[in-house]
Design a protein around this motif. Structure first.
Motif, PDB file in Angstrom:
ATOM      1  N   ALA A 168       0.823  -1.205   0.000  1.00  0.00           N
ATOM      2  CA  ALA A 168       0.000   0.000   0.000  1.00  0.00           C
ATOM      3  C   ALA A 168       0.860   1.259   0.000  1.00  0.00           C
ATOM      4  O   ALA A 168       0.513   2.265  -0.645  1.00  0.00           O
ATOM      5  CB  ALA A 168      -0.928  -0.002   1.212  1.00  0.00           C
ATOM      6  N   VAL A 169       1.985   1.238   0.715  1.00  0.00           N
ATOM      7  CA  VAL A 169       2.888   2.399   0.715  1.00  0.00           C
ATOM      8  C   VAL A 169       3.426   2.660  -0.690  1.00  0.00           C
ATOM      9  O   VAL A 169       3.520   3.816  -1.137  1.00  0.00           O
ATOM     10  CB  VAL A 169       4.048   2.175   1.710  1.00  0.00           C
ATOM     11  N   LEU A 170       3.768   1.601  -1.399  1.00  0.00           N
ATOM     12  CA  LEU A 170       4.266   1.771  -2.766  1.00  0.00           C
ATOM     13  C   LEU A 170       3.175   2.311  -3.682  1.00  0.00           C
ATOM     14  O   LEU A 170       3.446   3.140  -4.567  1.00  0.00           O
ATOM     15  CB  LEU A 170       4.809   0.445  -3.291  1.00  0.00           C
ATOM     16  N   LEU A 171       1.935   1.853  -3.486  1.00  0.00           N
ATOM     17  CA  LEU A 171       0.827   2.411  -4.262  1.00  0.00           C
ATOM     18  C   LEU A 171       0.613   3.882  -3.917  1.00  0.00           C
ATOM     19  O   LEU A 171       0.320   4.707  -4.794  1.00  0.00           O
ATOM     20  CB  LEU A 171      -0.454   1.611  -3.997  1.00  0.00           C
ATOM     21  N   ALA A 172       0.765   4.221  -2.646  1.00  0.00           N
ATOM     22  CA  ALA A 172       0.652   5.622  -2.238  1.00  0.00           C
ATOM     23  C   ALA A 172       1.746   6.468  -2.870  1.00  0.00           C
ATOM     24  O   ALA A 172       1.519   7.635  -3.223  1.00  0.00           O
ATOM     25  CB  ALA A 172       0.727   5.730  -0.713  1.00  0.00           C
ATOM     26  N   THR A 173       2.926   5.876  -3.023  1.00  0.00           N
ATOM     27  CA  THR A 173       4.032   6.596  -3.668  1.00  0.00           C
ATOM     28  C   THR A 173       3.655   6.984  -5.092  1.00  0.00           C
ATOM     29  O   THR A 173       3.874   8.131  -5.524  1.00  0.00           O
ATOM     30  CB  THR A 173       5.293   5.717  -3.689  1.00  0.00           C
ATOM     31  N   LEU A 174       3.067   6.034  -5.808  1.00  0.00           N
ATOM     32  CA  LEU A 174       2.620   6.332  -7.169  1.00  0.00           C
ATOM     33  C   LEU A 174       1.526   7.396  -7.159  1.00  0.00           C
ATOM     34  O   LEU A 174       1.481   8.278  -8.026  1.00  0.00           O
ATOM     35  CB  LEU A 174       2.100   5.056  -7.841  1.00  0.00           C
ATOM     36  N   GLY A 175       0.636   7.317  -6.170  1.00  0.00           N
ATOM     37  CA  GLY A 175      -0.435   8.294  -6.072  1.00  0.00           C
ATOM     38  C   GLY A 175       0.074   9.691  -5.785  1.00  0.00           C
ATOM     39  O   GLY A 175      -0.393  10.677  -6.381  1.00  0.00           O
ATOM     40  N   VAL A 176       1.033   9.801  -4.874  1.00  0.00           N
ATOM     41  CA  VAL A 176       1.609  11.110  -4.563  1.00  0.00           C
ATOM     42  C   VAL A 176       2.345  11.665  -5.771  1.00  0.00           C
ATOM     43  O   VAL A 176       2.256  12.861  -6.090  1.00  0.00           O
ATOM     44  CB  VAL A 176       2.559  11.005  -3.353  1.00  0.00           C
ATOM     45  N   PHE A 177       3.060  10.788  -6.465  1.00  0.00           N
ATOM     46  CA  PHE A 177       3.786  11.210  -7.669  1.00  0.00           C
ATOM     47  C   PHE A 177       2.818  11.706  -8.753  1.00  0.00           C
ATOM     48  O   PHE A 177       3.065  12.711  -9.424  1.00  0.00           O
ATOM     49  CB  PHE A 177       4.620  10.046  -8.206  1.00  0.00           C
ATOM     50  N   GLY A 178       1.698  10.993  -8.926  1.00  0.00           N
ATOM     51  CA  GLY A 178       0.763  11.348  -9.982  1.00  0.00           C
ATOM     52  C   GLY A 178      -0.080  12.564  -9.679  1.00  0.00           C
ATOM     53  O   GLY A 178      -0.422  13.338 -10.585  1.00  0.00           O
ATOM     54  N   THR A 179      -0.427  12.767  -8.385  1.00  0.00           N
ATOM     55  CA  THR A 179      -1.319  13.867  -8.022  1.00  0.00           C
ATOM     56  C   THR A 179      -0.604  15.084  -7.457  1.00  0.00           C
ATOM     57  O   THR A 179      -1.159  16.190  -7.468  1.00  0.00           O
ATOM     58  CB  THR A 179      -2.351  13.390  -6.981  1.00  0.00           C
ATOM     59  N   GLY A 180       0.589  14.872  -6.953  1.00  0.00           N
ATOM     60  CA  GLY A 180       1.305  15.987  -6.329  1.00  0.00           C
ATOM     61  C   GLY A 180       0.691  16.415  -5.014  1.00  0.00           C
ATOM     62  O   GLY A 180       0.955  17.532  -4.541  1.00  0.00           O
TER      63      GLY A 180
END
Length: 215
Positions: A159-171
């Motif tokens: 889930a942390v890795l998915l959150a990383t992608l989410g933070v990267f994509g949404t800023g």
């Protein structure tokens, strides 16, 4: 022949318990190291999910230590230890929810590289521990609690890795906060499961003691 069979069963049980003890020591060391890595990275990278995972590593290290201490004790003592671990998981879950709510208003954007690198290392560490403990997942509530904590860690790391992608994509910080809330929910539901199982074991232990006292 019956005595020989019992002796062989006892030897097998002792070997299994000794193997479990060695695995707990390995898991304890890994969790202590990863706690230090994640708490520093979470604070430096402003990531609630990493901080949640770091506290999870600390809680797991304590859980493994307790499990080692009570491994040779009675079912009642192991069940009491399980209840203590369940309470620690409940505290962890509530703490993460509060921290996520606070960050929801302050909205600091986490560091994507920090989340990605540290999250990957944590996933590899927890996957290794989960693989080692997999065959002990259906034991008493003490063994069950160790397995559930480790399993939750793997889910949390993914889930942390998915959150990383989410933070990267949404800023924005909201993917990090959402994952922190999910990790909190896992801790709370697992704690309730362990409390139910340990309560059953305590009733069984009390009944066995009453029966032994009548003899």
């Amino acid at each position: 022949m019956p005595g020989q069979c019992c002796h062989q069963c006892d030897n097998g049980h002792d070997q299994q318990r000794e193997g479990y003890r060695r695995l707990l020591w390995v898991a304890l060391v890994i969790n202590c190291i990863m706690f230090g890595v994640e708490v520093l990275s979470g604070l430096g990278g402003r990531s609630v999910s990493l901080l949640a995972d770091s506290l999870d590593f600390l809680g797991d290290a304590a859980n493994y230590g307790i499990s080692l201490a009570v491994l040779e004790l009675s079912l009642g003592a192991r069940a009491h230890a399980s209840r203590l671990k369940a309470v620690s998981m409940l505290v962890f879950g509530v703490w993460v929810l509060g921290l996520a709510a606070w960050h929801l208003f302050t909205d600091p954007v986490p560091s994507v590289p920090t989340m990605g690198i540290v999250g990957t290392c944590a996933l590899l560490a927890n996957a290794a521990v989960a693989g080692l403990l997999f065959r002990y997942r259906e034991g008493d509530s003490n063994m069950r609690s160790v397995w559930l904590c480790t399993r939750n860690d793997v889910f949390g790391n993914v889930a942390v890795l998915l959150a990383t992608l989410g933070v990267f994509g949404t800023g924005s910080a909201w993917p990090d906060l959402a994952v922190a809330a999910i990790m909190s929910a896992l801790a709370l539901t697992s704690a309730l499961h362990i409390l139910r199982q340990s309560s059953t074991e305590l009733r069984i232990h009390a009944r066995e003691q009453r029966n032994a006292a009548r003899l």
